[in-house]
Design a protein around this motif. Structure first.
Motif, PDB file in Angstrom:
ATOM      1  N   LYS A 388       0.829  -1.201   0.000  1.00 16.56           N
ATOM      2  CA  LYS A 388       0.000   0.000   0.000  1.00 16.56           C
ATOM      3  C   LYS A 388       0.869   1.258   0.000  1.00 16.56           C
ATOM      4  O   LYS A 388       1.941   1.285   0.613  1.00 16.56           O
ATOM      5  CB  LYS A 388      -0.908   0.028   1.230  1.00 16.56           C
ATOM      6  N   ARG A 416      -7.189   4.996  -4.776  1.00 20.40           N
ATOM      7  CA  ARG A 416      -8.346   5.426  -3.987  1.00 20.40           C
ATOM      8  C   ARG A 416      -8.125   6.890  -3.649  1.00 20.40           C
ATOM      9  O   ARG A 416      -7.007   7.321  -3.404  1.00 20.40           O
ATOM     10  CB  ARG A 416      -8.492   4.603  -2.702  1.00 20.40           C
ATOM     11  N   GLN A 426     -13.392   7.046   3.251  1.00 21.77           N
ATOM     12  CA  GLN A 426     -12.443   6.500   2.281  1.00 21.77           C
ATOM     13  C   GLN A 426     -11.128   6.086   2.952  1.00 21.77           C
ATOM     14  O   GLN A 426     -10.514   5.091   2.555  1.00 21.77           O
ATOM     15  CB  GLN A 426     -12.175   7.530   1.177  1.00 21.77           C
ATOM     16  N   TRP A 430      -9.649   2.299   2.777  1.00 21.12           N
ATOM     17  CA  TRP A 430      -8.274   2.033   2.329  1.00 21.12           C
ATOM     18  C   TRP A 430      -7.507   1.227   3.372  1.00 21.12           C
ATOM     19  O   TRP A 430      -6.836   0.247   3.053  1.00 21.12           O
ATOM     20  CB  TRP A 430      -7.579   3.364   2.043  1.00 21.12           C
ATOM     21  N   LYS A 431      -7.620   1.612   4.626  1.00 24.49           N
ATOM     22  CA  LYS A 431      -6.889   0.909   5.677  1.00 24.49           C
ATOM     23  C   LYS A 431      -7.386  -0.534   5.819  1.00 24.49           C
ATOM     24  O   LYS A 431      -6.602  -1.448   6.114  1.00 24.49           O
ATOM     25  CB  LYS A 431      -7.039   1.659   7.002  1.00 24.49           C
ATOM     26  N   SER A 433      -8.629  -2.441   3.474  1.00 23.69           N
ATOM     27  CA  SER A 433      -8.457  -3.240   2.264  1.00 23.69           C
ATOM     28  C   SER A 433      -7.229  -4.142   2.363  1.00 23.69           C
ATOM     29  O   SER A 433      -6.191  -3.753   2.898  1.00 23.69           O
ATOM     30  CB  SER A 433      -8.323  -2.318   1.044  1.00 23.69           C
ATOM     31  N   GLU A 437      -3.658  -0.962  -2.422  1.00 26.35           N
ATOM     32  CA  GLU A 437      -4.206   0.282  -2.953  1.00 26.35           C
ATOM     33  C   GLU A 437      -3.274   1.459  -2.664  1.00 26.35           C
ATOM     34  O   GLU A 437      -2.538   1.469  -1.679  1.00 26.35           O
ATOM     35  CB  GLU A 437      -5.576   0.570  -2.344  1.00 26.35           C
ATOM     36  N   PHE A 439      -3.471   5.444  -1.941  1.00 30.21           N
ATOM     37  CA  PHE A 439      -4.458   6.440  -1.494  1.00 30.21           C
ATOM     38  C   PHE A 439      -3.939   7.844  -1.804  1.00 30.21           C
ATOM     39  O   PHE A 439      -2.883   8.256  -1.309  1.00 30.21           O
ATOM     40  CB  PHE A 439      -4.679   6.277   0.005  1.00 30.21           C
ATOM     41  N   SER A 441      -4.252  11.444  -1.059  1.00 33.83           N
ATOM     42  CA  SER A 441      -4.816  12.123   0.101  1.00 33.83           C
ATOM     43  C   SER A 441      -4.517  13.620   0.095  1.00 33.83           C
ATOM     44  O   SER A 441      -3.590  14.087  -0.565  1.00 33.83           O
ATOM     45  CB  SER A 441      -4.267  11.513   1.395  1.00 33.83           C
ATOM     46  N   CYS A 455       0.720   0.713   5.398  1.00 37.60           N
ATOM     47  CA  CYS A 455       1.350   1.549   4.374  1.00 37.60           C
ATOM     48  C   CYS A 455       2.856   1.330   4.440  1.00 37.60           C
ATOM     49  O   CYS A 455       3.450   1.415   5.520  1.00 37.60           O
ATOM     50  CB  CYS A 455       1.009   3.025   4.582  1.00 37.60           C
ATOM     51  N   ARG A 614     -10.648   2.999  -7.106  1.00 40.90           N
ATOM     52  CA  ARG A 614     -11.300   2.099  -6.157  1.00 40.90           C
ATOM     53  C   ARG A 614     -12.500   2.785  -5.506  1.00 40.90           C
ATOM     54  O   ARG A 614     -13.509   2.150  -5.202  1.00 40.90           O
ATOM     55  CB  ARG A 614     -10.304   1.663  -5.085  1.00 40.90           C
ATOM     56  N   SER A 615     -12.383   4.087  -5.266  1.00 38.14           N
ATOM     57  CA  SER A 615     -13.469   4.826  -4.632  1.00 38.14           C
ATOM     58  C   SER A 615     -14.733   4.768  -5.475  1.00 38.14           C
ATOM     59  O   SER A 615     -15.829   4.507  -4.977  1.00 38.14           O
ATOM     60  CB  SER A 615     -13.055   6.291  -4.417  1.00 38.14           C
TER      61      SER A 615
END
Length: 634
Positions: A388, A416, A426, A430-431, A433, A437, A439, A441, A455, A614-615
């Motif tokens: 991630k 995402r 979101q 993500w966390k 999943s 992914e 993310f 941010s 991550c 993904r979102s």
């Protein structure tokens, strides 16, 4: 306070890293007579445990005269930090209290009503038969009567002067580096149609052009504020006189009371000739439009809301970069303040910085640099196919353009992102999943605990300088406060670097994509903590895989699917007009190679079918699910 009790009050069964020495140093700093101790402790130092040990030195009721303060407060600006405290078994004697809106009423028929809109605040003279069991008043009673109370900084400030939460012997502020900025935010008065319930009942002047000959914009604003406060008082009194209010009327009444207090505070400080607060006024659109009244260095505000609340203070953070500057900003005398530095005990090789700079991300250069950063991210995704990643985009505008360009490259299936209204949702998706992914941010450099496989790599896309269009920032720069400006940006970078390495055996890479970050490290070198300077000095430029969208998606069940746009993201929108830049490479190359040649971008036409992050895929899947009416978020 008895500083000698600090080491023994440590709540964990054993010490980790430099904790034992840190507690001795903190003890000695208080024993030397300092009223305030700044504890500069890097990520993973266990600041909450250090905080609890300091609180354990507070005077107890059995040792105090009736007039003496006892007990301790724990407070933090970060709601997530308070959540962590509330669930930590080692901190179970910290009694947490939150604002009324966080609790539901327990009366029959009111179970979905937050306490701040319950019958006790809607009906005049309402006598609640279950107040002793009300979750809010129960927590408040426990927190106010027990030795240790924990709350957010917002609640702590709002209860200044309260008979319930009085002065205590010790107060600990965690994540205290932004205390001056938080105080400025709380003391700022925002006057706009959505913040002023009586907006349509008052004439809003142009405070620049309507000022009298002997006035400036601030003087004219003060005259308007007097008029506005009177209108708010009348509207509030009318509501208070009613026997019962609807929930919307309760919210209006409460906002009026809050606004009256804000306006009164401003007027009091404005009229006080001895006040050191400098006020600035913004009204960019003139007559009839929003006015923002902002304080600079609101030391007087902090005196009432923070410094009068305790006898001794411990302020903890990884990024209190300059003791003298910090003290000036929050109204403390540096002579009564000690700084304790806690060394970083995480191996340097576990927290590497990588120079993958692609150019400047200033506004003037962004159009050229941002496509290069998008290509870089594809290469980093290929370097971390099963891990991630987190992209610090700095702003929604940058996030949108990055996602659009990555969509053109065909890798949106691994992305995402979030909008302002679904940020927390979101983040949690993500966390949670299991997929690698990435993310994208905005403003997530702080208060994220991304330990382990949550991550493993992150990208800082832009040096996080404050917005120079903000009147407070502009005023300080006019006064030559460039060191403050660079410290603020460095602080955010250091905070960001701490998101992905949370323990001595954890590891995570931070990639720096903006040339301005390197310049920042030079300009702020004097204020850089030694342990972070080690990271900067050890920074290298890695060899990365070639640009290959298929390799970037190797860890997910997807193939590159380029499109003209990455599509909207639940409120962010899509407006990319850029074309893919640069040809697909055929072998490894240095990370900051700048290939500006034209090419096919993602190895396919830019006119393919629309791709989704993904979102968007999650949202569409839930919309089409048979239970979408139950979820209610089509």
């Amino acid at each position: 306070m008895d500083p000698d009790r600090i080491p023994a009050a440590f709540p964990a069964p054993s010490f980790r890293g430099a904790q034992e020495q840190a507690l001795r140093d903190i003890r000695d700093a208080f024993a030397a007579g300092n009223d305030v101790v700044l504890v500069r402790a890097p990520t993973g130092s266990g600041k909450s445990l250090l905080a609890r040990a300091i609180m354990g030195a507070a005077r107890e009721v059995s040792d105090a005269a009736p007039s003496e303060a006892t007990g301790a407060y724990y407070t933090t600006p970060q709601v997530s930090q308070l959540d962590d405290v509330a669930t930590d078994d080692l901190l179970d004697d910290l009694n947490v209290i939150r604002g009324k809106a966080n609790y539901d009423c327990i009366l029959p028929g009111e179970h979905d009503t937050p306490v701040n809109q319950a019958p006790c605040v809607r009906k005049r003279g309402f006598d609640c038969s279950v107040k002793h069991r009300c979750p809010y008043f129960s927590d408040r009673s426990i927190a106010s009567s027990r030795r240790f109370a924990a709350m957010t900084l917002a609640y702590f400030m709002q209860t200044a002067g309260s008979e319930v939460f009085r002065k205590r012997d010790v107060a600990v502020i965690d994540e205290a580096h932004g205390l001056a900025e938080w105080a400025e935010m709380y003391a700022t008065v925002e006057l706009s149609p959505d913040r002023v319930p009586v907006w349509d009942d008052v004439g809003v002047p142009d405070v620049e052009t309507d000022a009298a000959a002997d006035e400036d914009a601030l003087d004219r604003t003060a005259r308007f504020v007097e008029q506005l406060r009177d209108a708010c008082e009348r509207a509030k009194d009318e509501l208070i006189g009613r026997p019962e209010l609807e929930p919307a009327e309760v919210a209006r009444r409460d906002r009026l009371q809050e606004l009256i207090s804000e306006l009164g505070w401003f007027l009091e400080d404005y009229r006080d000739r001895e006040s050191t607060t400098t006020w600035v006024v913004d009204q960019p659109d003139g007559e009839g439009t929003a006015i923002t009244i902002k304080p600079l260095d609101p030391a007087r505000y902090l005196r009432h809301t923070v410094w009068d609340r305790g006898n001794r203070f411990a302020l903890l953070s990884a990024t209190i970069l300059s003791k003298e500057s910090f003290c000036r900003g929050v109204g403390l005398d540096p002579a009564n303040v000690a700084l304790v530095d806690v060394p970083h005990t995480f191996p340097l090789e576990n927290r590497p910085l990588y120079d993958v700079t692609q150019g400047s991300m200033t506004y003037e250069d962004r159009d050229e640099t941002l496509p290069r950063i998008a290509r870089l991210i594809v290469r980093l995704m290929a370097r971390h196919p099963d891990e991630k990643g987190l992209i610090h985009a700095h702003s929604y505008a940058i996030a949108e353009r990055l996602v659009d360009r990555l969509g053109e490259f065909g890798v949106a299936a691994r992305l995402r992102r979030h909008a302002t209204e679904n940020r927390d949702e979101q983040l949690e998706l993500w966390k949670d999943s299991d997929d690698p992914e990435v993310f994208v941010s905005v403003k997530m450099e702080e208060a994220l605990d991304l330990k382990g496989d949550l991550c493993r790599w992150q990208v800082v896309c832009k040096a996080p300088y404050l917005n120079t269009n903000d009147s407070r920032v502009a005023r300080r720069l006019e006064e030559g406060q460039w060191s403050w400006y660079h410290r603020a940006a460095l602080r955010t970078v250091i905070q960001a670097c701490g998101r992905v390495v949370r323990a001595p055996d954890d590891h995570g890479a931070t990639y720096l994509a903006d040339d301005s970050l390197l310049d920042l490290f030079d300009r702020a070198a004097a204020d850089t903590p030694p342990w972070f300077r080690e990271q900067v000095d050890a920074m290298t430029t890695p060899d990365l895989p070639a640009f290959d969208p298929a390799a970037a998606l190797a860890g997910v069940d997807a193939a590159p699917s380029p499109s003209k746009s990455g599509g909207p993201a639940g409120g962010i929108g899509s407006r990319s007009s850029e074309r893919p830049d640069g040809a697909t490479g055929t072998g490894g190359s240095s990370a900051n190679e700048r290939d500006g040649s034209a090419g096919d971008g993602a190895g396919g036409s830019g006119g393919g079918s629309p791709t989704r992050t993904r979102s968007e895929a999650d949202a569409e899947r839930r919309e089409n699910h048979p239970l979408s009416d139950v979820w209610g978020d089509g």
